[in-house]
Design an enzyme around this catalytic site. Structure first.
Site, PDB file in Angstrom:
ATOM      1  N   HIS A 110       2.906 -10.252   4.087  1.00 40.73           N
ATOM      2  CA  HIS A 110       3.264  -9.172   3.182  1.00 40.73           C
ATOM      3  C   HIS A 110       4.349  -9.549   2.185  1.00 40.73           C
ATOM      4  O   HIS A 110       4.203  -9.355   0.978  1.00 40.73           O
ATOM      5  CB  HIS A 110       3.721  -7.949   3.982  1.00 40.73           C
ATOM      6  CG  HIS A 110       4.180  -6.814   3.118  1.00 40.73           C
ATOM      7  ND1 HIS A 110       5.497  -6.664   2.730  1.00 40.73           N
ATOM      8  CD2 HIS A 110       3.504  -5.792   2.558  1.00 40.73           C
ATOM      9  CE1 HIS A 110       5.605  -5.595   1.959  1.00 40.73           C
ATOM     10  NE2 HIS A 110       4.412  -5.051   1.841  1.00 40.73           N
ATOM     11  N   HIS A 165      -2.790  -1.145   9.799  1.00 45.85           N
ATOM     12  CA  HIS A 165      -1.937  -1.635   8.722  1.00 45.85           C
ATOM     13  C   HIS A 165      -1.182  -2.881   9.161  1.00 45.85           C
ATOM     14  O   HIS A 165      -0.409  -2.850  10.114  1.00 45.85           O
ATOM     15  CB  HIS A 165      -0.956  -0.531   8.320  1.00 45.85           C
ATOM     16  CG  HIS A 165      -0.101  -0.859   7.156  1.00 45.85           C
ATOM     17  ND1 HIS A 165       1.263  -1.015   7.244  1.00 45.85           N
ATOM     18  CD2 HIS A 165      -0.420  -1.045   5.841  1.00 45.85           C
ATOM     19  CE1 HIS A 165       1.755  -1.277   6.052  1.00 45.85           C
ATOM     20  NE2 HIS A 165       0.759  -1.308   5.185  1.00 45.85           N
TER      21      HIS A 165
END
Length: 275
Positions: free
Chosen positions: A73, A31
């Site tokens: 992100h 991730h």
């Protein structure tokens, strides 16, 4: 030894419907490259994950004001870099000067695809302006077989599908996830692809719980697998939760703690090359 789903977990893991999923499950996703070390979504993080043996990398994309696709992100640079401002409001010339953790530059998605040609990338498209540059970057790299696109926005998933067509893997959109959860509670048999959007997706990517409501359980797995969808769970950083989800029969886990997941899967004989 490769472990099978326990009795009661429904049908076995879904058969891969796209080359993106052609590795044996359970799949291990790094991730943001392994965000636990504070250098998330950087070339250094992804290289470390690949060196550990990860074949699946998860990242996110935003577009700068001049349309450059950045693997990052947050909508702003503030949290993890030494710069400030919204990426969508800044030109690439400004964004490229930012440093994650004060030392690592923000990579372009094109750079990641080129740097790790054997890796598969799960890409969360974070904003509408990133949709077209994302499809263009995948096409330019001829990476149709090794990218899966996801998003919290149903509209963005549908926009990517419209541009790319069936050659690109996508996860189930938010409305489809909600429909699948309802179908699983109703214990309806297979089918219902029109209600879930499963006909266009190859997987469903969800948290174990959302707003206090369980999402991933045996009934949800049965409903997904009957519709040919793999189930990938994010973001799981606790060893015991990893073990429980694998015992349940999930098809993939996304984690920030890449050493922990690697150790768990190695112990179970499920790490690539183990045994």
């Amino acid at each position: 030894m490769t472990l099978s789903p326990p009795a009661g977990a429904g049908p076995g893991r879904a058969t891969a419907r796209h080359p993106f999923l052609d590795h044996p499950a359970p799949l291990a996703f790094a991730h943001r490259g392994g965000a636990a070390d504070g250098l998330e979504n950087t070339l250094t993080a992804f290289r470390r994950a690949v060196d550990l043996g990860y074949r699946y990398l998860e990242t996110d994309v935003h577009a700068t004001a001049d349309g450059v696709l950045v693997a990052f992100h947050d909508a702003t640079l503030d949290r993890v870099t030494d710069a400030r401002g919204a990426i969508a409001d800044l030109p690439w010339s400004a964004v490229r000067a930012a440093r994650v953790g004060g030392r690592e530059p923000l990579p372009l998605l094109a750079e990641l695809l080129a740097a790790f040609p054997l890796a598969r990338f799960n890409v969360d498209v974070k904003a509408a302006p990133a949709v077209r540059p994302l499809v263009a970057a995948i096409g330019a790299a001829d990476a149709w077989d090794r990218v899966c696109v996801s998003s919290f926005s149903q509209r963005r998933v549908e926009a990517v599908r419209a541009l790319a067509g069936p050659r690109l893997a996508t996860s189930l959109g938010t409305r489809g996830v909600a429909a699948l959860r309802l179908l699983s509670w109703a214990r309806l048999p297979g089918g219902g692809a029109g209600r879930t959007g499963a006909g266009r997706a190859v997987c469903v990517q969800v948290p174990e719980r959302h707003a206090g409501v369980p999402v991933v359980d045996a009934a949800f797995l049965r409903a997904a697998h009957r519709r040919g969808l793999q189930v990938h769970v994010w973001t799981v950083n606790d060893r015991d939760r990893m073990m429980s989800l694998l015992d349940l029969g999930v098809d993939g886990i996304m984690t920030d703690h890449i050493e922990t997941l690697r150790a768990v899967l190695t112990e179970r004989g499920a790490w690539p090359g183990a045994g």
